[in-house]
Design an enzyme around this catalytic site. Structure first.
Site, mmCIF file in Angstrom:
data_model
loop_
_atom_site.group_PDB
_atom_site.id
_atom_site.type_symbol
_atom_site.label_atom_id
_atom_site.label_comp_id
_atom_site.label_asym_id
_atom_site.label_seq_id
_atom_site.Cartn_x
_atom_site.Cartn_y
_atom_site.Cartn_z
ATOM 1 N N PRO A 9 1.010 -1.367 0.091
ATOM 2 C CA PRO A 9 0.115 0.055 -0.058
ATOM 3 C C PRO A 9 0.957 1.224 -0.023
ATOM 4 C CG PRO A 9 -0.140 -1.235 2.134
ATOM 5 C CD PRO A 9 0.617 -1.981 1.174
ATOM 6 N N ASN A 10 0.360 2.222 -0.746
ATOM 7 C CA ASN A 10 0.926 3.504 -0.918
ATOM 8 C C ASN A 10 2.143 3.448 -1.478
ATOM 9 O OD1 ASN A 10 -1.264 5.120 0.877
ATOM 10 N ND2 ASN A 10 -0.260 3.887 2.519
ATOM 11 N N ARG A 17 4.670 12.170 -3.124
ATOM 12 C CA ARG A 17 4.468 12.648 -1.777
ATOM 13 C C ARG A 17 5.670 12.262 -1.023
ATOM 14 N NH1 ARG A 17 -1.142 11.949 -1.979
ATOM 15 N NH2 ARG A 17 -1.634 12.874 -4.011
ATOM 16 N N ALA A 76 3.485 -1.128 4.608
ATOM 17 C CA ALA A 76 2.756 -1.022 6.075
ATOM 18 C C ALA A 76 2.210 -2.440 6.599
ATOM 19 C CB ALA A 76 1.851 -0.014 6.374
ATOM 20 N N HIS A 79 4.242 -4.694 9.148
ATOM 21 C CA HIS A 79 4.192 -4.544 10.465
ATOM 22 C C HIS A 79 2.832 -5.121 11.151
ATOM 23 C CE1 HIS A 79 7.525 -2.132 9.386
ATOM 24 N NE2 HIS A 79 6.751 -1.280 8.904
ATOM 25 N N ASP A 86 1.105 -15.798 6.507
ATOM 26 C CA ASP A 86 0.666 -17.293 6.297
ATOM 27 C C ASP A 86 0.766 -17.537 4.816
ATOM 28 O OD1 ASP A 86 0.094 -17.553 8.956
ATOM 29 O OD2 ASP A 86 -1.965 -17.216 8.738
ATOM 30 N N GLU A 97 12.227 -9.936 1.746
ATOM 31 C CA GLU A 97 11.440 -8.873 2.247
ATOM 32 C C GLU A 97 12.374 -7.534 1.827
ATOM 33 O OE1 GLU A 97 10.442 -8.702 6.357
ATOM 34 O OE2 GLU A 97 10.499 -6.772 6.459
ATOM 35 N N HIS A 99 12.666 -3.408 1.615
ATOM 36 C CA HIS A 99 12.302 -1.733 2.123
ATOM 37 C C HIS A 99 13.292 -0.923 1.501
ATOM 38 C CE1 HIS A 99 9.549 -3.570 4.693
ATOM 39 N NE2 HIS A 99 10.269 -4.221 5.490
ATOM 40 N N LEU A 100 12.681 0.174 1.178
ATOM 41 C CA LEU A 100 13.177 1.462 0.608
ATOM 42 C C LEU A 100 14.093 1.981 1.982
ATOM 43 C CD1 LEU A 100 10.411 2.836 -1.355
ATOM 44 C CD2 LEU A 100 12.634 2.233 -2.389
ATOM 45 N N SER A 101 13.399 2.205 2.875
ATOM 46 C CA SER A 101 13.917 3.160 4.011
ATOM 47 C C SER A 101 14.513 1.935 4.933
ATOM 48 C CB SER A 101 12.885 3.889 4.901
ATOM 49 O OG SER A 101 11.726 3.025 5.280
ATOM 50 N N ARG A 106 13.878 4.229 12.094
ATOM 51 C CA ARG A 106 12.467 4.949 12.049
ATOM 52 C C ARG A 106 11.747 4.717 13.430
ATOM 53 N NH1 ARG A 106 9.754 4.473 6.429
ATOM 54 N NH2 ARG A 106 8.639 6.380 7.093
ATOM 55 N N ARG A 110 7.694 0.577 13.455
ATOM 56 C CA ARG A 110 8.261 -0.261 12.213
ATOM 57 C C ARG A 110 9.331 -1.095 12.437
ATOM 58 N NH1 ARG A 110 6.050 2.983 8.062
ATOM 59 N NH2 ARG A 110 5.749 5.150 8.897
HETATM 60 O O1 CA2 Z 1 10.772 1.698 3.606
HETATM 61 C C1 CA2 Z 1 9.886 0.984 2.894
HETATM 62 O O2 CA2 Z 1 10.076 0.410 1.988
HETATM 63 C C2 CA2 Z 1 8.375 0.665 3.705
HETATM 64 O O3 CA2 Z 1 8.045 -0.496 3.329
HETATM 65 C C3 CA2 Z 1 7.619 1.816 3.031
HETATM 66 C C4 CA2 Z 1 6.290 1.852 3.831
HETATM 67 C C5 CA2 Z 1 6.360 1.649 5.221
HETATM 68 O O4 CA2 Z 1 5.038 1.603 5.859
HETATM 69 C C6 CA2 Z 1 7.143 0.743 5.613
HETATM 70 O O5 CA2 Z 1 7.446 0.728 7.073
HETATM 71 C C7 CA2 Z 1 8.558 0.931 5.107
HETATM 72 C C8 CA2 Z 1 5.195 3.112 3.415
HETATM 73 C C9 CA2 Z 1 5.291 3.047 1.729
HETATM 74 C C10 CA2 Z 1 4.542 4.342 1.528
HETATM 75 O O6 CA2 Z 1 5.103 5.067 0.507
HETATM 76 C C11 CA2 Z 1 4.786 6.303 0.509
HETATM 77 C C12 CA2 Z 1 5.227 7.079 -0.799
HETATM 78 C C13 CA2 Z 1 5.107 8.337 -0.725
HETATM 79 C C14 CA2 Z 1 4.272 9.153 0.020
HETATM 80 C C15 CA2 Z 1 3.803 8.344 0.993
HETATM 81 C C16 CA2 Z 1 3.977 7.035 1.117
#
Ligand code: CA2
Length: 143
Positions: A9-10, A17, A76, A79, A86, A97, A99-101, A106, A110
Site C-alpha cells: 500500500p501507498n 509525496r 505497512a 508490520h 501465512d 523482504e 524496504h526502501l527505508s 524509524r 516499524r
Molecule cells: O521503506 C519501505 O519500503 C517501507 O516498506 C515503506 C512503507 C512503510 O510503511 C514501511 O514501514 C517501510 C510506506 C510506503 C508508503 O510510501 C509512500 C510514498 C510516498 C508518500 C507516502 C507514502
C-alpha cells in the site's frame, strides 16, 4: 529465473509525496531499474503493486509453481499482516523482504516485521537499490 516483485500500500505514491522520506524516484522508475538489472542477469520480472492486503495474499498464493522467488515490499502490511505471513508459508516460494527505508532507524512500530521470520532475508535502507540488491539475491537463492 522468474521473479515476482510485489509492492504494497501507498507505494504507488512514491516520488509524488514525502520525497524527504522516500526520495523522488517513482515506482515506475524502480520497475525500469529492476527490469534492466533482471535483463542483465537473464531473469524475468513480473512487477505489481496493490493497496489491498487480500490482493497481495492472492498473488502470493498464485506464485506457487510459477515463480522462483518473490521480492516483497509489503509496506505497512509488513508490520501488521498475519495473512501475508501465512500466505508466504503456504506458497513455499522463497521470499525476500524489501524496504526502501531503514525501518530500524524509524518509528518503533516499524522495527517489528511479521513476515521477516518466514522470509529468506531482509534488505532495507538502500532506497531503490534495495530492489536491485533483491534481484541479485533472488538470482543466488538456493531452492
Ligand atoms: O521503506 C519501505 O519500503 C517501507 O516498506 C515503506 C512503507 C512503510 O510503511 C514501511 O514501514 C517501510 C510506506 C510506503 C508508503 O510510501 C509512500 C510514498 C510516498 C508518500 C507516502 C507514502
Amino acid at each position: 529465473m522468474k521473479i515476482l516483485v510485489l509492492n504494497g500500500p501507498n507505494l504507488n505514491l512514491l516520488g509524488q509525496r514525502e520525497p524527504e522520506v522516500y526520495g523522488k524516484t517513482t515506482l515506475a522508475d524502480i520497475e525500469a531499474m529492476v527490469r534492466a538489472r533482471a535483463t542483465q542477469k537473464g531473469a524475468e520480472i513480473d512487477f505489481r503493486q496493490s493497496n489491498l492486503e487480500g490482493e497481495l495474499v492472492t498473488w502470493i498464493q498464485q506464485a506457487r509453481g510459477k515463480f522462483d522467488v518473490i521480492l516483497l515490499n509489503a509496506a505497512a502490511y509488513t508490520h501488521t499482516s498475519i495473512a501475508l505471513r501465512d500466505a508466504i508459508v503456504a506458497a513455499t516460494v522463497p521470499t525476500i523482504e524489501i524496504h526502501l527505508s531503514n525501518v530500524h532507524a524509524r518509528e518503533e512500530f516499524r522495527h517489528r516485521s511479521l513476515i521477516a521470520p518466514v522470509c529468506r532475508g531482509v534488505i532495507a535502507g538502500f532506497g531503490a537499490d534495495s530492489y536491485l540488491l533483491g534481484v541479485e539475491s533472488a538470482c543466488n537463492v538456493k531452492v
